[in-house]
Design an enzyme around this catalytic site. Structure first.
Site, PDB file in Angstrom:
ATOM      1  N   ASP A   1       0.862  -1.174   0.000  1.00 20.11           N
ATOM      2  CA  ASP A   1       0.000   0.000   0.000  1.00 20.11           C
ATOM      3  C   ASP A   1       0.903   1.229   0.000  1.00 20.11           C
ATOM      4  OD1 ASP A   1      -2.162   1.634   0.100  1.00 20.11           O
ATOM      5  OD2 ASP A   1      -2.831   1.052   2.098  1.00 20.11           O
TER       6      ASP A   1
ATOM      7  N   ASP B   1      -8.432  -6.944   0.447  1.00 26.01           N
ATOM      8  CA  ASP B   1      -7.606  -7.057   1.649  1.00 26.01           C
ATOM      9  C   ASP B   1      -8.384  -6.470   2.800  1.00 26.01           C
ATOM     10  OD1 ASP B   1      -6.122  -4.337   2.863  1.00 26.01           O
ATOM     11  OD2 ASP B   1      -6.941  -4.089   0.852  1.00 26.01           O
TER      12      ASP B   1
ATOM     13  N   CYS C   1     -13.795 -27.387   8.823  1.00 28.92           N
ATOM     14  CA  CYS C   1     -12.558 -26.650   8.517  1.00 28.92           C
ATOM     15  C   CYS C   1     -11.334 -27.550   8.655  1.00 28.92           C
ATOM     16  CB  CYS C   1     -12.433 -25.444   9.456  1.00 28.92           C
ATOM     17  SG  CYS C   1     -10.932 -24.465   9.211  1.00 28.92           S
TER      18      CYS C   1
ATOM     19  N   CYS D   1      -8.121 -26.207   8.921  1.00 26.39           N
ATOM     20  CA  CYS D   1      -6.991 -25.369   9.334  1.00 26.39           C
ATOM     21  C   CYS D   1      -6.206 -26.026  10.472  1.00 26.39           C
ATOM     22  CB  CYS D   1      -7.483 -23.980   9.757  1.00 26.39           C
ATOM     23  SG  CYS D   1      -8.121 -23.899  11.452  1.00 26.39           S
TER      24      CYS D   1
ATOM     25  N   CYS E   1      -8.290 -26.202  13.778  1.00 27.00           N
ATOM     26  CA  CYS E   1      -9.438 -27.106  13.789  1.00 27.00           C
ATOM     27  C   CYS E   1      -9.036 -28.573  13.687  1.00 27.00           C
ATOM     28  CB  CYS E   1     -10.406 -26.739  12.662  1.00 27.00           C
ATOM     29  SG  CYS E   1     -11.262 -25.170  12.939  1.00 27.00           S
TER      30      CYS E   1
ATOM     31  N   HIS F   1      -6.841 -19.699  11.964  1.00 28.69           N
ATOM     32  CA  HIS F   1      -8.147 -20.188  11.516  1.00 28.69           C
ATOM     33  C   HIS F   1      -8.820 -19.169  10.612  1.00 28.69           C
ATOM     34  CE1 HIS F   1     -12.211 -21.812  11.499  1.00 28.69           C
ATOM     35  NE2 HIS F   1     -12.596 -20.574  11.760  1.00 28.69           N
TER      36      HIS F   1
END
Length: 377
Positions: A90, A272, A310, A312, A315, A341
């Site tokens: 940015d 984003d 999930c 991840c 999880c 997560h």
């Protein structure tokens, strides 16, 4: 750069973008690492494991600390953080908005007082391009002013006109830097930013003006800064048709899963937002049936994962009860697991969106996903 739209479903587009630092499949959510790190003790290896395509860092913050010259001496931001995929930086323009009490805007640029130590900093289009060139990101953002969504029309008109002049200076400086002998990334891309608050005609006119500059991509800035969701969606609808259809379209700083689903449906393919990491650090986690606050007492004995569907790292191994305990005890692991997560959830959401567009069922997917998300509210 090569940007190719490989499927469309209404205004929603599924594209393949090739850059000097690798491929980006869109729609994409860029994981925000403002100071070259994701807040929440998330490592580069973690980002790779959870399917991150693009890391986003901030020009102003890295200029203040550790210094863009330091990062250049160390080989650029990708080498600095050992990240081998694309990076978007940015421009520092948002700090013109967020640090309003610590800056003065002039035609030449913006005078800041550092939020770290109060020292005086000047940043204009040329300075922003130089810093981003030193960082050697894949995509550099043009330097702009982000006026408040509630700003008066006269102020917005003057601000947008100045942002357009700044963009011309950014483009010229970027060309010079990409041709310089000591530049690390000589194929750095430049995205321009559309502004105009919630004035439809200003947005459309600015979109047409910057489209004529033939940049590598185009962003819609100045949303999610005080307007309603309905106003935001309306401005996206009014603006996107006036941006080049064969270039990537980036909605800056947005947003919730529902915001993303709605914006994709209106032709946006880059996103984003700090929400997944910021919310995760406070124990707020996203699931396919809404958002949970793991600090709530109802999860004290809950031995289920955050989301049973999930995959991840959190999880796969840990229960809601255990993560709640970590959060209540102030253990950093709790914050880290929640951030991991949430970022995984966002990256997987984008993969689902891409598949739904490819298969021509995006409208139905969006409606079902939003319905399920609202069940937990």
């Amino acid at each position: 750069m090569k940007y190719e739209i490989i499927a469309k479903d209404g205004a929603a587009k599924r594209a393949h973008m090739e850059t000097v630092h690798g491929v980006i499949e869109t729609p994409v959510f860029m994981n925000v690492g403002t100071a070259a790190a994701i807040k929440g003790a998330v490592s580069t290896e973690d980002l790779e494991a959870i399917g991150t395509q693009v890391e986003l860092s901030n020009t102003y913050h890295l200029h203040v600390r550790p210094g863009d010259e330091v990062i250049k001496k160390l080989g650029g931001i990708r080498k600095f953080m050992d990240w081998n995929r694309p990076v978007l930086t940015d421009s520092g323009g948002f700090q013109v908005f967020s640090l309003a009490s610590m800056r003065r805007i002039k035609e030449e640029g913006v005078y800041f007082n550092s939020h770290i130590d109060g020292r005086k900093i000047f940043m204009g289009p040329e300075e922003s391009m130089q810093i981003q060139s030193n960082l050697a990101s894949t995509i550099a953002m043009a330097f702009d002013e982000c006026p408040s969504a509630k700003a008066e029309r006269g102020y917005v008109e003057a601000s947008v006109a100045r942002t357009t002049r700044w963009l011309e200076r950014c483009k010229k400086k970027m060309a010079e830097l990409n041709a310089a002998e000591d530049t690390i990334n000589k194929e750095q891309l430049l995205f321009g930013i559309n502004q105009g608050a919630i004035f439809e005609d200003i947005r459309r006119g600015h979109a047409q003006a910057i489209s004529d500059m033939e940049l590598d991509g185009y962003a819609i800035g100045g949303l999610a800064v005080g307007e309603t969701h309905e106003e935001m969606y309306h401005i996206i609808e009014e603006t996107v048709p006036f941006l080049p259809k064969e270039k990537p379209t980036y909605l800056m700083g947005v947003g919730t899963p529902e915001n993303i689903l709605e914006a994709v449906d209106r032709g946006v393919d880059f996103f984003d937002c700090v929400y997944p990491s910021r919310n995760g650090r406070h124990g707020h986690v996203y699931t396919n049936t809404g958002r949970l606050n793991l600090k709530n007492a109802q999860y004290e004995l809950d031995d289920r994962p955050i989301d049973e569907s999930c995959g991840c790292p959190a999880c796969r191994r840990y229960s809601r009860a255990y993560i709640r305990h970590l959060l209540k005890a102030g253990e950093m692991l709790g914050m880290r697991l929640c951030v991991l997560h949430n970022l995984y959830y966002y990256n997987k959401l984008m993969a689902e969106i891409r598949l739904a567009i490819e298969e021509g069922r995006y409208k139905a997917y969006k409606e079902e996903k939003i319905y399920n998300l609202r069940q937990g509210q």
